[in-house]
Every structure is written in structure tokens, then in C-alpha cells.
Design a protein around this motif. Structure first.
Motif, PDB file in Angstrom:
ATOM      1  N   LEU A  40       0.806  -1.227   0.000  1.00 17.98           N
ATOM      2  CA  LEU A  40       0.000   0.000   0.000  1.00 17.98           C
ATOM      3  C   LEU A  40       0.839   1.278   0.000  1.00 17.98           C
ATOM      4  N   PRO A  41       1.887   1.377   0.820  1.00 20.88           N
ATOM      5  CA  PRO A  41       2.707   2.596   0.730  1.00 20.88           C
ATOM      6  C   PRO A  41       3.355   2.775  -0.651  1.00 20.88           C
ATOM      7  N   GLU A  42       3.782   1.670  -1.262  1.00 22.65           N
ATOM      8  CA  GLU A  42       4.404   1.774  -2.592  1.00 22.65           C
ATOM      9  C   GLU A  42       3.358   2.162  -3.640  1.00 22.65           C
ATOM     10  N   LEU A  43       2.169   1.578  -3.568  1.00 24.14           N
ATOM     11  CA  LEU A  43       1.100   1.955  -4.497  1.00 24.14           C
ATOM     12  C   LEU A  43       0.731   3.426  -4.339  1.00 24.14           C
ATOM     13  N   ASP A  44       0.641   3.897  -3.111  1.00 22.06           N
ATOM     14  CA  ASP A  44       0.322   5.306  -2.855  1.00 22.06           C
ATOM     15  C   ASP A  44       1.364   6.219  -3.500  1.00 22.06           C
ATOM     16  N   ARG A  45       2.618   5.891  -3.304  1.00 20.07           N
ATOM     17  CA  ARG A  45       3.701   6.689  -3.892  1.00 20.07           C
ATOM     18  C   ARG A  45       3.627   6.667  -5.421  1.00 20.07           C
ATOM     19  N   LEU A  46       3.401   5.493  -5.981  1.00 22.44           N
ATOM     20  CA  LEU A  46       3.362   5.358  -7.444  1.00 22.44           C
ATOM     21  C   LEU A  46       2.171   6.085  -8.057  1.00 22.44           C
ATOM     22  N   LEU A  47       1.044   6.063  -7.389  1.00 26.30           N
ATOM     23  CA  LEU A  47      -0.128   6.781  -7.907  1.00 26.30           C
ATOM     24  C   LEU A  47       0.120   8.280  -7.939  1.00 26.30           C
ATOM     25  N   ARG A  48       0.815   8.799  -6.939  1.00 29.27           N
ATOM     26  CA  ARG A  48       1.120  10.234  -6.903  1.00 29.27           C
ATOM     27  C   ARG A  48       2.215  10.619  -7.890  1.00 29.27           C
ATOM     28  N   GLU A  49       3.281   9.818  -7.947  1.00 29.05           N
ATOM     29  CA  GLU A  49       4.453  10.193  -8.735  1.00 29.05           C
ATOM     30  C   GLU A  49       4.410   9.713 -10.183  1.00 29.05           C
ATOM     31  N   GLU A  50       3.923   8.527 -10.426  1.00 30.80           N
ATOM     32  CA  GLU A  50       3.988   7.940 -11.767  1.00 30.80           C
ATOM     33  C   GLU A  50       2.670   7.990 -12.526  1.00 30.80           C
ATOM     34  N   ARG A  51       1.567   8.072 -11.831  1.00 31.41           N
ATOM     35  CA  ARG A  51       0.228   8.159 -12.416  1.00 31.41           C
ATOM     36  C   ARG A  51      -0.017   7.122 -13.520  1.00 31.41           C
ATOM     37  N   PRO A  52      -0.022   5.842 -13.159  1.00 32.34           N
ATOM     38  CA  PRO A  52      -0.246   4.800 -14.176  1.00 32.34           C
ATOM     39  C   PRO A  52      -1.670   4.862 -14.735  1.00 32.34           C
ATOM     40  N   ASP A  53      -1.791   4.522 -16.019  1.00 33.85           N
ATOM     41  CA  ASP A  53      -3.098   4.460 -16.684  1.00 33.85           C
ATOM     42  C   ASP A  53      -3.768   3.114 -16.440  1.00 33.85           C
ATOM     43  N   GLU A  54      -2.950   2.099 -16.201  1.00 34.49           N
ATOM     44  CA  GLU A  54      -3.459   0.764 -15.894  1.00 34.49           C
ATOM     45  C   GLU A  54      -2.425   0.046 -15.031  1.00 34.49           C
TER      46      GLU A  54
END
Length: 151
Positions: A40-54
Motif C-alpha cells: 500500500l505505501p508503494e502503491l500510494d507513492r506510485l499513484l502520486r508520482e507515476e500516475r499509471p493508466d493501468e
């Protein structure tokens, strides 16, 4: 802007992540720790910084806890943020070699069938991300692929 795809391997220890842009691998990394602490912490960081489409994830066979947690997190993101997700087999990232199940049991893929088989030798669990998503066959649907009953 090219499509950004995050690929998560919760079957690996440590957890593995890869980011693709326009279908091409940009980078991959690992996070030590239990999936329950790291995901969850890694997903949170990735959603903010990398903004994946899928997001894609390894749905099994393998660590049921890691797979289950990842599936629940991705289903929640799909419902709350509309981020689509799909699944790939662990065999797609390890060259089709046997995967550790429990004890001396391994998951073995024979053509389109996956069986459990005891093996005397210990098989090192190595996974690698393909350089292109085109080389990666997606599983039909996105549900976890549990092969052993929950322990």
C-alpha cells in the motif's frame, strides 16, 4: 502522452515492480518486506508520482497472501479511481520454470495445465520483466489464481 502501465509481482520475495511507458519497460525495482507492509505505501507513492493508466499484477500461482492483498488493493483502486487492472501468470515472468508451492511441492505448467508436483531439488525462484508488454500474455479476467487451499 504514452500509456503508462505498472506491473506488480506479489509472488516474488521481495515484491517486484515495473513501470512501462508506451508498452516499453522504463524501470523495475524491488521492495523488501511483507506484502501487507510494503504494497500500500508503494502503491500510494506510485499513484502520486507515476500516475499509471493501468495496472497489471501476477495473479498466481504462488504466495496466496501477496496475491490476495494485491487483488483487493487493485479492485479498490478500480472502484474508487477507475484505474483498470489485469493479470498475468507467474509463469510468464519466470520462463515457465516450476514455482514454489509449499514444502517440496512445486507448481508445474504442462502445456495449458498447472499441476503440483513434489521435486527433490530446490528450484531458485527467479522472475524477470519483459522489455515490452507485447511479449506478455495477459490472463483472461483479473481474478487471483489460487491452486492450493488456504492454509
Amino acid at each position: 502522452m504514452p500509456k503508462r502501465t505498472l506491473l506488480i509481482n506479489p509472488v516474488a520475495s521481495p515484491l517486484q515492480f515495473a513501470l512501462y511507458e508506451g508498452g516499453e519497460l522504463q524501470r523495475s525495482w524491488e521492495r523488501d518486506g511483507y506484502a501487507s507492509e510494503v504494497l500500500l505505501p508503494e502503491l500510494d507513492r506510485l499513484l502520486r508520482e507515476e500516475r499509471p493508466d493501468e495496472i497489471l499484477y501476477v495473479n498466481g500461482p504462488g504466495s496466496q497472501m501477496g496475491i490476495k492483498l494485491t487483488y483487493i488493493a487493485l479492485e479498490t483502486l478500480r472502484l474508487l479511481r477507475g484505474i483498470p487492472f489485469g493479470a498475468v501468470s507467474a509463469f510468464a515472468l519466470n520462463g515457465g520454470r516450476p514455482l514454489k508451492a509449499m514444502g517440496r511441492l512445486y507448481f508445474v505448467k504442462e502445456k495449458e495445465t498447472i499441476i503440483t508436483q513434489p521435486l527433490e531439488e530446490t528450484i531458485v525462484q527467479e522472475f524477470s520483466f519483459p522489455s515490452s508488454l507485447e511479449a506478455l500474455e495477459r490472463e483472461p479476467g483479473n481474478r487471483p489464481d489460487y491452486r492450493l487451499p488456504a492454509v
